[in-house]
Write an enzyme that holds these catalytic residues in place. Structure first.
Site, PDB file in Angstrom:
ATOM      1  N   GLU A 122      -7.388   1.526  -2.696  1.00  0.00           N
ATOM      2  CA  GLU A 122      -5.957   1.624  -2.995  1.00  0.00           C
ATOM      3  C   GLU A 122      -5.370   0.239  -3.290  1.00  0.00           C
ATOM      4  OE1 GLU A 122      -4.000   4.239  -0.275  1.00  0.00           O
ATOM      5  OE2 GLU A 122      -2.041   3.388  -0.673  1.00  0.00           O
TER       6      GLU A 122
ATOM      7  N   PHE B  16       0.865  -1.186   0.000  1.00  0.00           N
ATOM      8  CA  PHE B  16       0.000   0.000   0.000  1.00  0.00           C
ATOM      9  C   PHE B  16       0.898   1.231   0.000  1.00  0.00           C
ATOM     10  CE2 PHE B  16      -4.648   0.717   1.224  1.00  0.00           C
ATOM     11  CZ  PHE B  16      -5.131  -0.348   0.473  1.00  0.00           C
TER      12      PHE B  16
ATOM     13  N   HIS C  71      -8.985  11.033  -0.937  1.00  0.00           N
ATOM     14  CA  HIS C  71      -8.442   9.797  -1.509  1.00  0.00           C
ATOM     15  C   HIS C  71      -8.321  10.013  -3.014  1.00  0.00           C
ATOM     16  CE1 HIS C  71      -8.027   5.585  -2.576  1.00  0.00           C
ATOM     17  NE2 HIS C  71      -8.001   5.243  -1.305  1.00  0.00           N
TER      18      HIS C  71
ATOM     19  N   HIS D 275     -12.376  11.590   1.940  1.00  0.00           N
ATOM     20  CA  HIS D 275     -12.355  10.207   2.417  1.00  0.00           C
ATOM     21  C   HIS D 275     -12.190  10.067   3.916  1.00  0.00           C
ATOM     22  CE1 HIS D 275     -11.668   5.937   2.214  1.00  0.00           C
ATOM     23  NE2 HIS D 275     -10.442   6.045   2.690  1.00  0.00           N
TER      24      HIS D 275
ATOM     25  N   ARG E 224      -2.810  10.384   6.533  1.00  0.00           N
ATOM     26  CA  ARG E 224      -2.858   8.987   6.993  1.00  0.00           C
ATOM     27  C   ARG E 224      -2.421   8.038   5.886  1.00  0.00           C
ATOM     28  NH1 ARG E 224      -6.549   4.621   6.552  1.00  0.00           N
ATOM     29  NH2 ARG E 224      -8.138   5.877   5.499  1.00  0.00           N
TER      30      ARG E 224
ATOM     31  N   LEU F  40     -15.652   4.908  -3.270  1.00  0.00           N
ATOM     32  CA  LEU F  40     -14.226   4.605  -3.229  1.00  0.00           C
ATOM     33  C   LEU F  40     -13.806   3.500  -4.198  1.00  0.00           C
ATOM     34  CD1 LEU F  40     -11.780   5.595  -1.492  1.00  0.00           C
ATOM     35  CD2 LEU F  40     -11.899   3.358  -0.417  1.00  0.00           C
TER      36      LEU F  40
ATOM     37  N   ARG G  61      -1.239   9.144  -0.381  1.00  0.00           N
ATOM     38  CA  ARG G  61      -2.513   9.583  -0.965  1.00  0.00           C
ATOM     39  C   ARG G  61      -2.532  11.072  -1.299  1.00  0.00           C
ATOM     40  NH1 ARG G  61      -6.690   6.048   2.782  1.00  0.00           N
ATOM     41  NH2 ARG G  61      -6.197   4.095   1.743  1.00  0.00           N
TER      42      ARG G  61
ATOM     43  N   GLN H 271      -8.388  14.162   4.420  1.00  0.00           N
ATOM     44  CA  GLN H 271      -7.785  13.379   3.341  1.00  0.00           C
ATOM     45  C   GLN H 271      -8.721  13.232   2.146  1.00  0.00           C
ATOM     46  OE1 GLN H 271      -6.822   8.909   3.706  1.00  0.00           O
ATOM     47  NE2 GLN H 271      -4.829   9.905   3.597  1.00  0.00           N
TER      48      GLN H 271
HETATM   49  C1  LIG Z   1     -15.026   2.971   1.436  1.00  0.00           C
HETATM   50  C2  LIG Z   1     -13.993   3.021   2.507  1.00  0.00           C
HETATM   51  C3  LIG Z   1     -12.931   2.116   2.477  1.00  0.00           C
HETATM   52  C4  LIG Z   1     -11.949   2.151   3.487  1.00  0.00           C
HETATM   53  N1  LIG Z   1     -10.928   1.230   3.457  1.00  0.00           N
HETATM   54  C5  LIG Z   1     -10.002   1.215   4.471  1.00  0.00           C
HETATM   55  C6  LIG Z   1      -8.980   0.217   4.529  1.00  0.00           C
HETATM   56  O1  LIG Z   1      -8.901  -0.681   3.709  1.00  0.00           O
HETATM   57  N2  LIG Z   1      -8.091   0.283   5.547  1.00  0.00           N
HETATM   58  C7  LIG Z   1      -8.135   1.246   6.507  1.00  0.00           C
HETATM   59  O2  LIG Z   1      -7.299   1.244   7.402  1.00  0.00           O
HETATM   60  N3  LIG Z   1      -9.116   2.189   6.480  1.00  0.00           N
HETATM   61  C8  LIG Z   1     -10.053   2.199   5.504  1.00  0.00           C
HETATM   62  N4  LIG Z   1     -11.045   3.145   5.489  1.00  0.00           N
HETATM   63  C9  LIG Z   1     -11.166   4.046   6.617  1.00  0.00           C
HETATM   64  C10 LIG Z   1     -11.800   3.293   7.776  1.00  0.00           C
HETATM   65  O3  LIG Z   1     -12.740   2.379   7.302  1.00  0.00           O
HETATM   66  C11 LIG Z   1     -12.489   4.244   8.756  1.00  0.00           C
HETATM   67  O4  LIG Z   1     -11.616   5.286   9.079  1.00  0.00           O
HETATM   68  C12 LIG Z   1     -12.832   3.476  10.009  1.00  0.00           C
HETATM   69  O5  LIG Z   1     -13.593   2.337   9.715  1.00  0.00           O
HETATM   70  C13 LIG Z   1     -13.566   4.337  11.021  1.00  0.00           C
HETATM   71  O6  LIG Z   1     -13.915   3.512  12.089  1.00  0.00           O
HETATM   72  P1  LIG Z   1     -14.584   4.120  13.400  1.00  0.00           P
HETATM   73  O7  LIG Z   1     -14.797   2.970  14.317  1.00  0.00           O
HETATM   74  O8  LIG Z   1     -13.798   5.271  13.873  1.00  0.00           O
HETATM   75  O9  LIG Z   1     -15.963   4.692  12.839  1.00  0.00           O
HETATM   76  P2  LIG Z   1     -17.150   3.946  12.038  1.00  0.00           P
HETATM   77  O10 LIG Z   1     -16.802   2.573  11.649  1.00  0.00           O
HETATM   78  O11 LIG Z   1     -17.610   4.846  10.968  1.00  0.00           O
HETATM   79  O12 LIG Z   1     -18.277   3.917  13.120  1.00  0.00           O
HETATM   80  C14 LIG Z   1     -18.900   5.101  13.569  1.00  0.00           C
HETATM   81  C15 LIG Z   1     -20.068   4.699  14.426  1.00  0.00           C
HETATM   82  O13 LIG Z   1     -20.551   5.839  15.109  1.00  0.00           O
HETATM   83  C16 LIG Z   1     -21.968   5.878  15.021  1.00  0.00           C
HETATM   84  N5  LIG Z   1     -22.403   7.265  15.223  1.00  0.00           N
HETATM   85  C17 LIG Z   1     -22.001   8.367  14.558  1.00  0.00           C
HETATM   86  N6  LIG Z   1     -22.605   9.458  15.075  1.00  0.00           N
HETATM   87  C18 LIG Z   1     -23.397   9.023  16.081  1.00  0.00           C
HETATM   88  C19 LIG Z   1     -24.291   9.664  16.988  1.00  0.00           C
HETATM   89  N7  LIG Z   1     -24.484  10.982  16.976  1.00  0.00           N
HETATM   90  N8  LIG Z   1     -24.970   8.903  17.871  1.00  0.00           N
HETATM   91  C20 LIG Z   1     -24.806   7.553  17.902  1.00  0.00           C
HETATM   92  N9  LIG Z   1     -23.964   6.904  17.086  1.00  0.00           N
HETATM   93  C21 LIG Z   1     -23.271   7.633  16.178  1.00  0.00           C
HETATM   94  C22 LIG Z   1     -22.274   5.283  13.681  1.00  0.00           C
HETATM   95  O14 LIG Z   1     -23.586   4.853  13.589  1.00  0.00           O
HETATM   96  C23 LIG Z   1     -21.256   4.136  13.665  1.00  0.00           C
HETATM   97  O15 LIG Z   1     -21.772   3.042  14.373  1.00  0.00           O
HETATM   98  C24 LIG Z   1     -12.027   3.116   4.496  1.00  0.00           C
HETATM   99  C25 LIG Z   1     -13.097   4.018   4.513  1.00  0.00           C
HETATM  100  C26 LIG Z   1     -14.076   3.982   3.536  1.00  0.00           C
HETATM  101  C27 LIG Z   1     -15.186   4.958   3.578  1.00  0.00           C
END
Ligand SMILES: Cc1cc2nc3c(=O)[nH]c(=O)nc-3n(C[C@H](O)[C@H](O)[C@H](O)COP(=O)(O)OP(=O)(O)OC[C@H]3O[C@@H](n4cnc5c(N)ncnc54)[C@H](O)[C@@H]3O)c2cc1C
Length: 570
Positions: free
Chosen positions: A254, A122, A237, A350, A385, A251, A285, A235
């Site tokens: 990558e 990556f 992407h 992203h 990142r 998306l 990125r 960021q």
């Molecule tokens: C398409 C895509 C592909 C990606 N691929 C990769 C990858 O291959 N490798 C990598 O390292 N990263 C990747 N990323 C980035 C990574 O997926 C995210 O940064 C990461 O999953 C975020 O995780 P999190 O637990 O912080 O938040 P999330 O998984 O987004 O969870 C957030 C949670 O908070 C809840 N929430 C939000 N606001 C509230 C509220 N007010 N009240 C109650 N609940 C709330 C939501 O419902 C959800 O349950 C990717 C991102 C995307 C969009």
């Protein structure tokens, strides 16, 4: 005292059920705490489930020379040294154990011929480091964490949105929320809270993020008195879909480049050789996104204003096995067979490097008892990142936040929440129903997305950023007059009106920080200050609330110990 509203009480309340929230919940349960997890959507539907390419961890299964030291150096270099060095160190040292633990809990990774976890290349990673499951790594991660959490006994409150945090005697004491389906209110009492609500991508028009990414956790923490840091670093992407218009921003992982995909412009030139001849498509990125943007601006873009990304030189069977989601995504949404020809791609908003300022060891914010982890928190990634470093961030710092929140809750007594504050939260939530005339929340959101896209995008300049601040102030005035119709029973317009509060707080913080940083570094590119500035390299921008005003103050980047400095010199 809270009989007026449905009330639940836990030692630890985790807001967010993505990777960070679920990992925090599992850790807090392990500390003997009772844990509630509240999330806006259904359990299993957070952004984490969308993650494709993999989890970065220096296991050294494919490249034996890899080590935490190289992972640390890559993360700091990618973040242009604005990272919190201690977070980068912990992350590099602990991510391998967290991945192995995930495997023990049942995650089925792709394998090397020897049966070890397979790792892929990556951008910005010196070695093949991303542990993956085809291009559906997030799905496997969330499935595993969810199974583990439910089996251990987390209480889950799904489709429930938190709109306010409560403090009592200076410490965090609870949260106010509403059920999205019924519109009824609910109060959570908790001794510790972990915010794991993810990012803010829905404030930009072209984005890979879903409706859930409205910056709620950052705004909730800011309103409760916590600090935000590095907010200028958003960021973009390099590779999102650009055609047809209805799928713009989705998306393109990558992993396509990690598996050997090449980028060309309309003239058939592999233009990355002009931007980063050494790393080419596997440059970081920020560099690749700026390169594609520049090619288009200078007239070498593809038919729909992007670049070509091609993996069709690999055998079709290989492409379908390694990139199944990409294969179906392009076939179903754009009628393009990526085993036979190129995809058209362009930058998409992203990920948020900035977020809630936390202690590296415990994830605690500047508000006692309030922790944050995952994309909602900041520090690890600095100015940019590296791909794969988010999923490992969730596991490493989700666990640490959960452990600390659980341990602290055991030593703390429940604090009373002022009933007048609860009533105020309820009144504020229903206000948009009470206006006889006013603004449509969808119009406000559309205008915010346009302004952020045009004025606070990949390239920034003082005039635009100042205009963006004026526009955000006007949007806030419009939001103060927002009106929604219908009832509180599943009313998306009302939900958006509430989400807009968070979006406007967070975009103001982003713009204020972007205006202050008079240099270009990582994901922050200033047309009027195109070079990095050594003085700015020593400062993080910190945002805090002072009364009703948002205050920005630069804070020195923490000094790194000599042994780690030496690693960077190598
Ligand atoms: C398409 C895509 C592909 C990606 N691929 C990769 C990858 O291959 N490798 C990598 O390292 N990263 C990747 N990323 C980035 C990574 O997926 C995210 O940064 C990461 O999953 C975020 O995780 P999190 O637990 O912080 O938040 P999330 O998984 O987004 O969870 C957030 C949670 O908070 C809840 N929430 C939000 N606001 C509230 C509220 N007010 N009240 C109650 N609940 C709330 C939501 O419902 C959800 O349950 C990717 C991102 C995307 C969009």
């Amino acid at each position: 005292m809270t009989e007026k509203y449905e009330t639940h009480e836990h030692d630890v309340l985790v807001i967010g059920a993505g990777g960070a929230g679920l990992r925090a919940a599992i850790a807090a349960l392990g500390e003997g705490a009772s844990v509630g997890v509240v999330c806006k959507s259904l359990l299993g539907k957070a952004h984490t489930v969308m993650a494709e390419g993999g989890i970065a961890a220096a296991l050294g299964n494919v490249d034996a020379a890899d080590s935490w030291k190289t992972h640390f150096r890559d993360t700091m270099t990618g973040g242009k040294f604005l990272n919190n060095w201690r977070m980068a160190q912990i992350h590099a040292q602990e991510s391998s154990d967290r991945v192995k633990e995930l495997e023990q809990w049942g995650a089925l990774f792709d394998r090397t011929p020897d049966g070890d976890i397979l790792q892929r290349a990556f951008g910005g990673h010196t070695y093949k480091r991303l542990c993956h499951v085809g291009d559906r790594t997030g799905l496997e991660m969330i499935r595993t964490l969810q199974d583990k959490g439910v089996q251990l006994g987390i209480d889950v409150y799904m489709e429930c949105t938190v709109t306010r945090l409560f403090r009592s005697g200076g410490r965090i004491a609870g949260a106010f929320a509403y059920w999205r389906e019924s519109g009824r209110f609910v109060v959570f009492k908790a001794k510790s809270i972990v915010i794991a609500t993810g990012g803010i991508g829905k404030a930009w028009r072209i984005t890979s993020n879903s409706w859930e990414y409205t910056g709620d956790g950052m705004a909730l923490a800011y309103d409760a008195g916590a600090e935000l840091i590095d907010m200028e670093f958003v960021q973009f992407h390099p590779t999102g879909m650009i055609w047809p218009p209805g799928v713009q921003g989705i998306l393109v992982t990558e992993a396509v480049r990690g598996e050997g995909g090449t980028l060309t412009n309309e003239d058939g030139e592999r233009f990355m050789k002009r931007y980063d001849p050494e790393k080419m498509e596997l440059s970081t990125r920020d560099v690749v996104a700026r390169a594609i943007y520049t090619e288009v601006k200078e007239g070498r873009g593809t038919e729909h204003g992007g670049a070509y990304l091609d993996i069709s030189h690999k055998p079709a069977e290989y492409v379908i096995r390694k990139l199944p989601s990409m294969y179906h995504q392009f076939k179903d949404l754009a009628d393009v067979d990526i085993t036979k020809g190129p995809m058209e791609v362009g930058p998409t908003c992203h990920y948020m490097m900035g977020g809630i300022r936390v202690d590296a060891e415990t994830g605690e914010t500047t508000v006692p008892g309030l922790h944050a982890a995952g994309e909602a928190a900041a520090g690890l990634h600095g100015a940019n990142r590296l791909g794969g470093n988010s999923l490992s961030d969730l596991l490493v710092f989700g666990r640490r936040a959960g452990l600390a929140a659980g341990a602290a809750a055991k030593k703390t007594s429940p604090a009373p929440i002022d009933s007048a504050e609860i009533d105020r939260a309820a009144r504020d939530a229903v206000e948009p129903f009470e206006r006889t005339s006013g603004e449509d929340p969808y119009a406000i959101h559309r205008d915010l997305e346009e302004k952020m896209q045009d004025l606070v995008g990949i390239f920034r300049v003082e005039k635009d950023l100042k205009q963006a601040l004026t526009e955000i102030a006007q949007l806030k005035q419009r939001l103060a007059r927002v009106k929604v119709t219908g009832s509180r029973i599943f009313n998306p317009g009302w939900h958006l009106a509430i989400d807009l509060q968070s979006m406007l707080t967070v975009t103001e913080a982003v713009t204020l920080s972007a205006l202050a940083r008079e240099e270009s570094r990582g994901a922050h590119s200033r047309i009027d200050f195109p070079k990095t500035d050594a003085a700015w390299g020593k400062k993080n921008n910190v945002i805090a609330r002072e009364g009703a005003a948002m205050k920005l103050s630069p804070s020195p980047v923490p000094e790194m110990p000599p042994d780690l400095k030496q690693l960077l010199e190598k």
